[in-house]
Design an enzyme around this catalytic site. Structure first.
Site, short mmCIF file in Angstrom:
data_model
loop_
_atom_site.label_atom_id
_atom_site.label_comp_id
_atom_site.label_asym_id
_atom_site.label_seq_id
_atom_site.Cartn_x
_atom_site.Cartn_y
_atom_site.Cartn_z
N SER A 1 0.80 -1.22 0.00
CA SER A 1 0.00 0.00 0.00
C SER A 1 0.83 1.27 0.00
CB SER A 1 -0.94 0.01 1.20
OG SER A 1 -0.21 -0.07 2.41
N HIS B 1 -5.08 -3.76 -2.60
CA HIS B 1 -4.75 -2.73 -3.59
C HIS B 1 -4.66 -3.28 -5.01
CE1 HIS B 1 -4.13 0.36 -0.56
NE2 HIS B 1 -3.71 -0.65 0.19
N LYS C 1 -11.97 -0.11 -2.19
CA LYS C 1 -10.97 0.59 -3.02
C LYS C 1 -11.35 0.42 -4.50
CE LYS C 1 -7.51 -0.37 0.53
NZ LYS C 1 -7.63 0.79 1.38
N1 PMP Z 1 -5.20 -4.48 3.84
C1 PMP Z 1 -4.47 -3.53 3.23
C2 PMP Z 1 -3.22 -3.93 2.50
C3 PMP Z 1 -4.88 -2.19 3.27
O1 PMP Z 1 -4.14 -1.25 2.69
C4 PMP Z 1 -6.07 -1.85 3.96
C5 PMP Z 1 -6.61 -0.44 4.04
N2 PMP Z 1 -5.94 0.55 3.53
C6 PMP Z 1 -6.77 -2.88 4.57
C7 PMP Z 1 -6.32 -4.17 4.50
C8 PMP Z 1 -8.01 -2.57 5.33
O2 PMP Z 1 -9.10 -2.43 4.49
P1 PMP Z 1 -10.37 -1.56 4.92
O3 PMP Z 1 -10.03 -0.15 4.59
O4 PMP Z 1 -11.51 -2.11 4.14
O5 PMP Z 1 -10.53 -1.77 6.40
#
Ligand code: PMP
Length: 392
Positions: free
Chosen positions: A187, A215, A244
């Protein structure tokens, strides 16, 4: 990923807040309004939005808005209770079946978020005698799942699979079940795990392979199912988000029926929380069909991301090895990161400055997220603004 609470322990709340402010690490919300999929009004100023994970620019798609409206009218506004307590509406089963088909796993289980999906999966599948092997840059939700599971863990340097093999050779016999847990697209760096190598390692050392496709969904793979699809490698457990590329809310785990049965029966982050609103479930369901049909748009989008990253690299920017739509531009320390993010905002570009402690000290960056809806002019405006901010 590093987390906020690792900052130096201090004796009082006011000392803690003062230390954050002194390090330029104090976090506050930025008031914004979403004008459309690629524009945002920030403090009254209209900007091009390069901070959004709405990667496919589908958040204003008429079909998705229609799906939400119709679910709101038929099923009301809220989830109203845990899925175990208040009953499970049909639309949930439809979404889980749809995710399983899209991701090519036997079963899927929807959670209120990707964060709670990682928490629930890891804490349900691991205990004190087990061990989780994580990439150093794995998301906070994987780390928090390990904490909740009270399981052992080892982290290996980012994408350093030789080191992972060494760690496994030393430690694997000391635990019962083992899981290797990685993000497919990271991310904050935008680079990609080598799933083929991880599969080989998992097989040699009898580990389950858990891949977080948060992602990658929508962006990678001919049908948009992610890096697992694109690489042709099989994982044992996939974690994902519905917030996303799929522009709704919620998360999921996809796996064999047996694993899903265990998680459904043990995951506290599923049992003790309210179900998603039916409108969010309906949007996610509809979005998968839209995403699957976007094969050509996806290829064109990926090509534009690659071209932009190559252009920045040729101009001498440090990009942390990005291989995706997430393009982090190195800015260094927290002060400079904030200064560049502020200057970009004044140029009409909204992109977040990511600072320590979210990333290691001195590795601050502007996290640029290219979305499918960005025009050539938007990207040119970004490039020119970055050039003007370079001397800061
Ligand atoms: N896994 C990763 C790699 C993320 O980047 C994120 C959120 N940015 C999540 C899980 C969590 O997802 P959510 O925003 O739906 O809680």
């Amino acid at each position: 990923m590093l987390t906020g609470h690792r900052i130096c322990p201090v004796s009082t709340f006011s000392d803690y807040i003062a230390s954050l402010k002194a390090n330029n690490s104090f976090r506050q919300f930025t008031p914004v309004m979403f004008d459309d999929d690629t524009h945002i009004t920030v403090d009254g100023r209209k900007c091009i939005n390069f901070a959004s994970n709405n990667y496919l620019s589908l958040a204003h798609h008429p079909k998705l808005i229609e799906a939400a409206m119709s679910a709101l009218t038929c099923n009301g506004t809220g989830g109203t209770s845990s899925r175990f307590v208040g009953g499970n509406t049909l639309i949930y089963d439809m979404l889980e079946e749809r995710i399983a088909r899209f991701k090519r796993f036997e079963k899927a289980l929807v959670f209120p978020s990707g964060y709670t999906a990682n928490l629930g999966a890891i804490s349900a599948l691991c205990g004190a005698k087990d061990c989780v092997y994580i990439d150093k840059l794995d998301h906070a939700s994987i780390i928090d799942g390990i904490t909740l599971a009270r399981t052992k863990f080892h982290s290996f340097p980012h994408r350093n699979y030789a080191r992972l093999r060494e760690i496994l050779a030393r430690t694997r016999s000391g635990c019962e079940r083992a899981i290797i847990a990685v993000e497919s697209v990271f991310s904050m760096d935008g680079d990609i795990s080598d799933l083929a190598e991880l599969r080989r390692i998992a097989d040699v050392y009898d580990c389950l392979l858990l891949v977080d496709e948060a992602h990658a969904t929508g962006v990678f793979g001919a049908r948009g199912a992610g890096v697992i699809e694109e690489s042709g490698v099989s994982a044992d457990i996939e974690i994902g988000t519905l917030s996303k590329g799929i522009p709704s809310a919620g998360g999921y785990i996809a796996a064999s029926e047996e694993i899903i049965d265990v998680v459904r029966n043990r995951a506290r982050s599923l049992m003790y929380t309210t179900a998603l609103p039916p409108s969010s479930v309906a949007v996610a369901h509809e979005a998968i069909a839209v995403i699957e049909s976007m094969t050509e748009e996806r290829a064109a989008f990926r090509a534009r991301c690659r071209a932009f990253a190559e252009r920045l690299t040729s101009a001498g920017y440090g990009l942390f090895g990005t291989q995706s739509q997430i393009i982090p531009v190195r800015t260094g320390d927290n002060d400079r990161t904030l200064a560049v993010a502020g200057a970009l905002r004044n140029e009409g570009i909204f992109a977040v400055g990511i600072r320590h402690p979210t990333v290691p000290k001195g590795e601050g960056r502007i996290r640029i997220s290219i979305n499918r809806g960005h025009t050539d002019e938007d990207i040119e405006a970004l490039y020119n603004a970055l050039t003007r901010c370079r001397s800061l």
